[in-house]
Design a protein around this motif. Sequence first.
Motif, mmCIF file in Angstrom:
data_model
loop_
_atom_site.group_PDB
_atom_site.id
_atom_site.type_symbol
_atom_site.label_atom_id
_atom_site.label_comp_id
_atom_site.label_asym_id
_atom_site.label_seq_id
_atom_site.Cartn_x
_atom_site.Cartn_y
_atom_site.Cartn_z
ATOM 1 N N GLU A 293 0.828 -1.211 0.000
ATOM 2 C CA GLU A 293 0.000 0.000 0.000
ATOM 3 C C GLU A 293 0.859 1.256 0.000
ATOM 4 O OE1 GLU A 293 -2.363 -3.335 1.703
ATOM 5 O OE2 GLU A 293 -0.386 -2.479 2.129
ATOM 6 N N SER A 294 1.915 1.277 0.816
ATOM 7 C CA SER A 294 2.786 2.456 0.853
ATOM 8 C C SER A 294 3.548 2.622 -0.462
ATOM 9 C CB SER A 294 3.760 2.360 2.028
ATOM 10 O OG SER A 294 4.600 1.222 1.907
ATOM 11 N N ILE A 295 3.859 1.513 -1.140
ATOM 12 C CA ILE A 295 4.502 1.605 -2.458
ATOM 13 C C ILE A 295 3.570 2.299 -3.452
ATOM 14 C CG2 ILE A 295 5.289 0.242 -4.442
ATOM 15 C CD1 ILE A 295 6.355 -1.806 -2.454
ATOM 16 N N ASP A 296 2.294 1.920 -3.454
ATOM 17 C CA ASP A 296 1.334 2.548 -4.368
ATOM 18 C C ASP A 296 1.167 4.038 -4.079
ATOM 19 O OD1 ASP A 296 0.814 0.290 -5.870
ATOM 20 O OD2 ASP A 296 -0.842 -0.378 -4.617
ATOM 21 N N VAL A 297 1.154 4.414 -2.802
ATOM 22 C CA VAL A 297 1.029 5.840 -2.446
ATOM 23 C C VAL A 297 2.271 6.606 -2.889
ATOM 24 C CG1 VAL A 297 0.863 7.463 -0.521
ATOM 25 C CG2 VAL A 297 -0.558 5.411 -0.540
ATOM 26 N N PHE A 298 3.451 6.022 -2.664
ATOM 27 C CA PHE A 298 4.687 6.670 -3.106
ATOM 28 C C PHE A 298 4.688 6.854 -4.623
ATOM 29 C CE2 PHE A 298 9.044 6.235 -4.729
ATOM 30 C CZ PHE A 298 9.645 7.329 -4.117
ATOM 31 N N CYS A 299 4.293 5.818 -5.360
ATOM 32 C CA CYS A 299 4.235 5.918 -6.815
ATOM 33 C C CYS A 299 3.200 6.956 -7.255
ATOM 34 C CB CYS A 299 3.908 4.555 -7.426
ATOM 35 S SG CYS A 299 5.193 3.296 -7.185
ATOM 36 N N PHE A 300 2.103 7.077 -6.505
ATOM 37 C CA PHE A 300 1.112 8.102 -6.823
ATOM 38 C C PHE A 300 1.716 9.496 -6.668
ATOM 39 C CE2 PHE A 300 -2.070 11.137 -5.278
ATOM 40 C CZ PHE A 300 -2.916 11.180 -6.382
ATOM 41 N N GLY A 301 2.484 9.713 -5.606
ATOM 42 C CA GLY A 301 3.146 11.012 -5.436
ATOM 43 C C GLY A 301 4.103 11.317 -6.572
ATOM 44 N N HIS A 302 4.807 10.307 -7.021
ATOM 45 C CA HIS A 302 5.720 10.458 -8.168
ATOM 46 C C HIS A 302 4.940 10.878 -9.420
ATOM 47 C CE1 HIS A 302 9.360 9.437 -10.506
ATOM 48 N NE2 HIS A 302 9.974 9.458 -9.338
ATOM 49 N N SER A 303 3.796 10.228 -9.657
ATOM 50 C CA SER A 303 2.967 10.543 -10.826
ATOM 51 C C SER A 303 2.330 11.928 -10.692
ATOM 52 C CB SER A 303 1.878 9.481 -11.000
ATOM 53 O OG SER A 303 2.440 8.200 -11.173
ATOM 54 N N LEU A 304 1.897 12.282 -9.468
ATOM 55 C CA LEU A 304 1.291 13.594 -9.242
ATOM 56 C C LEU A 304 2.302 14.708 -9.505
ATOM 57 C CD1 LEU A 304 -1.232 15.137 -8.262
ATOM 58 C CD2 LEU A 304 -0.319 14.943 -5.928
ATOM 59 N N TYR A 305 3.554 14.497 -9.125
ATOM 60 C CA TYR A 305 4.626 15.467 -9.411
ATOM 61 C C TYR A 305 4.768 15.659 -10.918
ATOM 62 C CZ TYR A 305 9.234 17.727 -9.076
ATOM 63 O OH TYR A 305 10.278 18.604 -9.167
ATOM 64 N N GLU A 306 4.760 14.551 -11.662
ATOM 65 C CA GLU A 306 4.908 14.636 -13.117
ATOM 66 C C GLU A 306 3.706 15.315 -13.757
ATOM 67 O OE1 GLU A 306 6.043 11.651 -16.858
ATOM 68 O OE2 GLU A 306 6.029 10.916 -14.798
ATOM 69 N N MET A 307 2.506 15.057 -13.253
ATOM 70 C CA MET A 307 1.319 15.736 -13.777
ATOM 71 C C MET A 307 1.384 17.247 -13.518
ATOM 72 S SD MET A 307 -1.993 13.293 -13.095
ATOM 73 C CE MET A 307 -1.657 12.805 -11.419
ATOM 74 N N THR A 308 2.021 17.641 -12.415
ATOM 75 C CA THR A 308 2.077 19.054 -12.036
ATOM 76 C C THR A 308 3.160 19.807 -12.791
ATOM 77 O OG1 THR A 308 1.324 18.441 -9.818
ATOM 78 C CG2 THR A 308 2.275 20.632 -10.084
ATOM 79 N N TYR A 309 4.355 19.222 -12.877
ATOM 80 C CA TYR A 309 5.509 19.937 -13.428
ATOM 81 C C TYR A 309 5.909 19.479 -14.831
ATOM 82 C CZ TYR A 309 6.000 21.516 -8.619
ATOM 83 O OH TYR A 309 5.760 22.059 -7.380
ATOM 84 N N GLY A 310 5.271 18.455 -15.362
ATOM 85 C CA GLY A 310 5.583 18.012 -16.717
ATOM 86 C C GLY A 310 6.784 17.108 -16.818
ATOM 87 N N ARG A 311 7.352 16.717 -15.702
ATOM 88 C CA ARG A 311 8.515 15.816 -15.689
ATOM 89 C C ARG A 311 8.569 15.135 -14.323
ATOM 90 N NH1 ARG A 311 10.444 20.733 -14.005
ATOM 91 N NH2 ARG A 311 11.950 20.677 -12.295
ATOM 92 N N PRO A 312 9.156 13.961 -14.230
ATOM 93 C CA PRO A 312 9.285 13.299 -12.927
ATOM 94 C C PRO A 312 10.334 13.992 -12.076
ATOM 95 C CG PRO A 312 10.335 11.987 -14.643
ATOM 96 C CD PRO A 312 9.642 13.123 -15.343
#
Length: 529
Positions: free
Chosen positions: A298-317
Amino acid sequence: MSFSEKPPPGRLLLDDTVPLTAVIEASQNLQSHTVCGISLPLPPKKLIGNMDREFIAERQRGLQTYLDSITQHPLLSNSLTVKKFLDPSNYSANYTEIALQQVSMFFRSDPKWEILEPLRDMGWRIKKKYFLVKNKELPKEKYLLSWVDLGPDKVLSDKDLQSAMKLLTSFSTPYLCPLLFSNVSESSALLIRPFNESGCLRDHICKVKPRDSYLKKYCNPKRSQGLELEQIKLYGRQILEGLKLLHDNGMFFGHLHTSNVMVEEDVCQLLEVENGILGVPSMLRATFSQLRKINTTESIDVFCFGHSLYEMTYGRPPDSVPVDQFPAGPHTSVVSVLESILSSEACKSGMPSVSALIQTPLFIDVRLKQSEKLQIKVPSKLKEALRAAKEKLEKRLQEEQKLLHHHRRLTRAQSHHSSEEEKKRRKILARKKSRQTNVEHKEDISVPNSNNSGSGASSPPTCPSSPTPSSTTAPPPAPPVPDRSPTPPQPPLPDGAGGGRSALLSSIQAFSKGKLKKANTTDRSKPVI
């Protein structure tokens, strides 16, 4: 090897996400070179004097920096070209040819499918190949066929794995991409799902064509741009709803990134949910295995979600994680959610739950088209098998994190011990200790000399001191003085002279010239005839 054959005995299951490193130990002049289209610190060439020893050493250091930048690049380090160069013994197989053989075997048993074209290097995973296929019964529809080698985290039994894949093909939920067909052997899996011409979420962010190669699309995108705030809120909430559906039913994912999110008509669907049970390693495993608080699926999925949310916000990981300084962006309301997942404090204290993220101000007011509660019916026997598999995956991750933590501690200690500052500090401490030892040695020598000062053998005459408490130990008898000694006879010391150094100091403090007696000296230095 046919599609139904067992893997050979002793077959090694490699984790392709483990970073490889290399050190240049020698150089050799070869008449070949490789051109790379990505900006990397390649050392400059030299036309004259290029065989000088100093230049070769300098260029070797530059090539080492160049090689390090490749092995640390998140996309290049996982490419087959780099893996084959650094580890040819484990990556010499032609995986495209192997995939074609497996797919051909399958088509012989089910002739309604036909390959339209191979999609070369469409994905980052080395042992996963993609093909565009069609169903002869529905010739206008296009489908995506993928072949993947089973990974090192495949812990389900063959029977349970078949049951789990059958369950995935029966899903009909808005936030999970449907899997139309699956066929699993003891060494690989073949999967068919609908092909989406609009591409994945990362294709939308980078504004690229879905069919292009992975490195061409994502290594150095020219037009990548973050999403609008309303899209971030909508897509983020839909992704969280898909994760919550999996978690509530005992399923584990661990492979969330923007390339595994399909977008069609403003609806996000999670792709390749089967990766977890097939045992293939996550794209971000090398990152979260460094963070000991991220130790559950579960914590892995949340961490990966934060990574994806960063990319959605700034256009890059993000360049690296943890992230403590977020770039100035157009959507400041997203930063608080990113800080709760990607900051140093979050990585040390632990990840929030999916339900907690849904309740944040960023996502709680998002209106979803699907209002009814989503459910998946998992058989109780399969749910127990998935729970046991989940525990084994988490145990392997935690053991790996302990080893990495121990290795980092040793590396830091060795680096600190061999640093110039530490060497200088040790030299200073050694000099201080040497001086202190010399001082203590001199003091030890002076103490017995002070105790023997009443003997008159080698010390100057002393005057009577003020009365002091008598010592219990009498001073030793004085040795006889030679007749030719020019030193006048020394007056007897009081009984307290044997008190040692304290008595001597008292005598010095109470000394007075007026108390000295006049002495008559007989000169006996002349020879006697």
